[in-house]
Write a protein that holds these residues in place. Structure first.
Motif, short mmCIF file in Angstrom:
data_model
loop_
_atom_site.label_atom_id
_atom_site.label_comp_id
_atom_site.label_asym_id
_atom_site.label_seq_id
_atom_site.Cartn_x
_atom_site.Cartn_y
_atom_site.Cartn_z
N GLU A 109 16.91 -29.17 7.31
CA GLU A 109 16.19 -28.75 6.11
C GLU A 109 15.84 -29.96 5.25
OE1 GLU A 109 17.71 -25.46 3.29
OE2 GLU A 109 18.28 -27.34 2.32
N VAL A 110 14.62 -29.96 4.71
CA VAL A 110 14.23 -30.98 3.73
C VAL A 110 13.64 -30.28 2.52
CG1 VAL A 110 13.76 -32.68 5.55
CG2 VAL A 110 11.88 -31.29 4.65
N ASP A 111 13.74 -30.92 1.37
CA ASP A 111 13.14 -30.34 0.17
C ASP A 111 12.20 -31.31 -0.54
OD1 ASP A 111 14.96 -32.10 -0.97
OD2 ASP A 111 16.37 -30.51 -1.54
N ARG A 112 11.90 -32.45 0.15
CA ARG A 112 10.94 -33.41 -0.40
C ARG A 112 10.09 -33.98 0.74
NH1 ARG A 112 15.55 -35.98 -2.06
NH2 ARG A 112 14.78 -37.88 -1.04
N MET A 113 8.88 -34.34 0.42
CA MET A 113 7.97 -34.90 1.42
C MET A 113 8.51 -36.19 2.03
SD MET A 113 5.19 -33.04 1.93
CE MET A 113 4.02 -34.23 2.56
N ASP A 114 9.16 -37.02 1.19
CA ASP A 114 9.61 -38.32 1.70
C ASP A 114 10.77 -38.21 2.67
OD1 ASP A 114 11.59 -37.63 -0.10
OD2 ASP A 114 11.54 -39.52 -1.21
N GLN A 115 11.34 -37.01 2.84
CA GLN A 115 12.42 -36.82 3.80
C GLN A 115 11.91 -36.50 5.20
OE1 GLN A 115 14.29 -33.60 1.60
NE2 GLN A 115 16.06 -34.89 1.11
N ILE A 116 10.65 -36.15 5.29
CA ILE A 116 10.14 -35.66 6.58
C ILE A 116 10.19 -36.73 7.67
CG2 ILE A 116 8.07 -34.82 7.77
CD1 ILE A 116 7.36 -33.24 5.27
N GLU A 117 9.66 -37.91 7.40
CA GLU A 117 9.62 -38.96 8.44
C GLU A 117 11.03 -39.37 8.90
OE1 GLU A 117 7.56 -39.98 10.42
OE2 GLU A 117 5.59 -39.56 9.58
N ASP B 173 0.36 -30.14 3.51
CA ASP B 173 0.51 -31.59 3.74
C ASP B 173 1.65 -31.87 4.71
OD1 ASP B 173 -1.54 -32.02 1.96
OD2 ASP B 173 -0.23 -32.50 0.26
N GLY B 174 2.74 -31.09 4.60
CA GLY B 174 3.88 -31.27 5.49
C GLY B 174 3.53 -30.98 6.94
N VAL B 175 2.77 -29.92 7.16
CA VAL B 175 2.34 -29.58 8.52
C VAL B 175 1.49 -30.71 9.10
CG1 VAL B 175 0.87 -28.02 9.88
CG2 VAL B 175 2.48 -27.08 8.20
N ALA B 176 0.61 -31.25 8.28
CA ALA B 176 -0.24 -32.36 8.74
C ALA B 176 0.59 -33.59 9.07
CB ALA B 176 -1.28 -32.69 7.67
N LEU B 177 1.61 -33.86 8.25
CA LEU B 177 2.45 -35.03 8.48
C LEU B 177 3.31 -34.88 9.74
CD1 LEU B 177 3.44 -37.76 7.45
CD2 LEU B 177 5.08 -36.55 5.99
N VAL B 178 3.84 -33.70 9.96
CA VAL B 178 4.66 -33.46 11.16
C VAL B 178 3.79 -33.58 12.40
CG1 VAL B 178 6.06 -31.76 12.40
CG2 VAL B 178 6.32 -32.01 9.91
N ALA B 179 2.58 -33.06 12.34
CA ALA B 179 1.58 -33.24 13.40
C ALA B 179 2.10 -32.85 14.78
CB ALA B 179 1.08 -34.68 13.40
N ALA C 156 -1.07 -19.32 6.07
CA ALA C 156 -2.36 -20.00 6.24
C ALA C 156 -2.24 -21.51 6.27
CB ALA C 156 -3.33 -19.57 5.14
N THR C 157 -1.09 -22.06 5.89
CA THR C 157 -0.91 -23.52 5.88
C THR C 157 -0.71 -24.09 7.28
OG1 THR C 157 1.52 -23.39 5.62
CG2 THR C 157 0.18 -23.38 3.60
N GLY C 158 -0.45 -23.22 8.26
CA GLY C 158 -0.26 -23.70 9.62
C GLY C 158 1.18 -23.82 10.06
N VAL C 159 2.13 -23.35 9.23
CA VAL C 159 3.54 -23.41 9.64
C VAL C 159 3.76 -22.51 10.86
CG1 VAL C 159 4.38 -23.97 7.34
CG2 VAL C 159 4.19 -21.56 8.04
#
Length: 304
Positions: free
Chosen positions: A199-207, A229-235, A256-259
């Motif tokens: 689980e993450v709760d911030r964008m900067d934790q994704i990478e 944005d998160g879906v796009a970053l995970v790619a 609709a965000t693509g999750v």
């Protein structure tokens, strides 16, 4: 998976709780030989769940009770529709009535609510899944009901998969490990078949989390814009799950965000039991059972 063994265990416990020393009222008022027929009737529209549960409750109180014309699990129904017919010894039907209704009403409520969420995500890739926020002792029944409504199941228990939340990571990083190192450390101790979610709760934790090698990343309490944005970053590097702030008003926008997955605790922890009733008709007792040996037909009624 909902097995007969699980159902029977729940049913035994529920019947023991509801009638630990028998049903005093029915045993006093209802002759032992009296039979009854009953209809399970919907008071409002919904999606049915709990057919086998209904059967096992009635079988547990009296093996002579028969359930027929049973609507299949996952099938929709309208208000006023007969969902099942129950026939057999009257005392048994009355003893099992409340337990059967309590379970079927709750399961059908869950199936109905799940179907509403699923309908709102039609045309997207998102799957609606449940959580561990279930009623203690009823998890298997409630999760079965989610599936009846068109949803999917998350991990069944703490034993099924690794799911690291902020508190887990806080403990590991407090020992001097980075999030990436902490996840890699955990992965090194696991077999290759064990699923890992973080689980993450911030964008900067994704990478950093993706670098650790996770199978699923949960974006917790992200806004719709952040989810996109998160879906796009995970790619595509992991399954993306959205969690938090999910309700019937927000779920379409989240989907609709693509999750890939939307977990909804409300399916089980905030659901309303559906209004389903059991209308019972008890066959009249014989005159001798009522101490009325000398009554004539005119005293008993024409449709005796």
């Amino acid at each position: 998976m909902l097995t007969r063994q699980i159902i029977d265990r729940v049913v035994r416990n529920a019947l023991d709780e509801d009638a630990p020393w028998g049903d005093v009222t029915s045993e006093l008022f209802i002759p032992a030989e009296a039979t009854a027929s009953a209809r399970l009737i919907a008071r409002e529209p919904g999606v049915f769940s709990g057919g086998e549960v209904l059967q096992r409750v009635m079988h547990a109180v009296d093996e002579r009770i028969r359930v027929s014309s049973l609507l299949g699990d996952g099938k929709p129904f309208e208000a006023g529709q007969t969902i099942a017919q129950v026939e057999g010894p009257a005392r048994g039907i009355l003893r099992g009535e409340r337990v059967a209704l309590n379970l079927v009403q709750r399961m059908s409520g869950i199936a109905t609510l799940t179907a509403q969420y699923v309908a709102l995500t039609t045309g997207t890739r998102a799957r609606i899944v449940d959580t561990r926020k279930t009623t203690p002792g009823l998890r298997a029944l409630e999760r079965h009901a989610v599936v009846c409504g068109g949803g999917r199941n998350h991990r069944h228990s703490l034993s099924d998969a690794v799911m690291a939340k902020d508190n887990h990571l806080a403990v590991l990083t407090a020992r001097g490990l980075s999030v990436t190192e902490a996840i890699r450390h955990v992965r090194s101790r696991l077999g290759h078949t064990t699923h890992v979610e973080v689980e993450v709760d911030r964008m900067d934790q994704i990478e950093p989390v993706l670098a650790g090698g996770v199978d699923t990343i949960m974006l917790d309490n992200f806004t719709v814009e952040q989810l996109r944005d998160g879906v796009a970053l995970v790619a595509g590097r992991a399954i993306v799950e959205a969690s938090g702030n999910v309700n019937l008003d927000t779920v379409a926008g989240i989907a609709a965000t693509g999750v890939d997955v939307i977990s909804v605790g409300a399916l089980t922890h905030s659901v309303r039991s559906l209004d389903i009733g059991l209308d019972v008709e008890i066959a009249p007792a014989l005159p001798e059972e009522l101490g009325a040996e000398n009554l004539g037909p005119e005293d008993l009624g024409a449709d005796r």
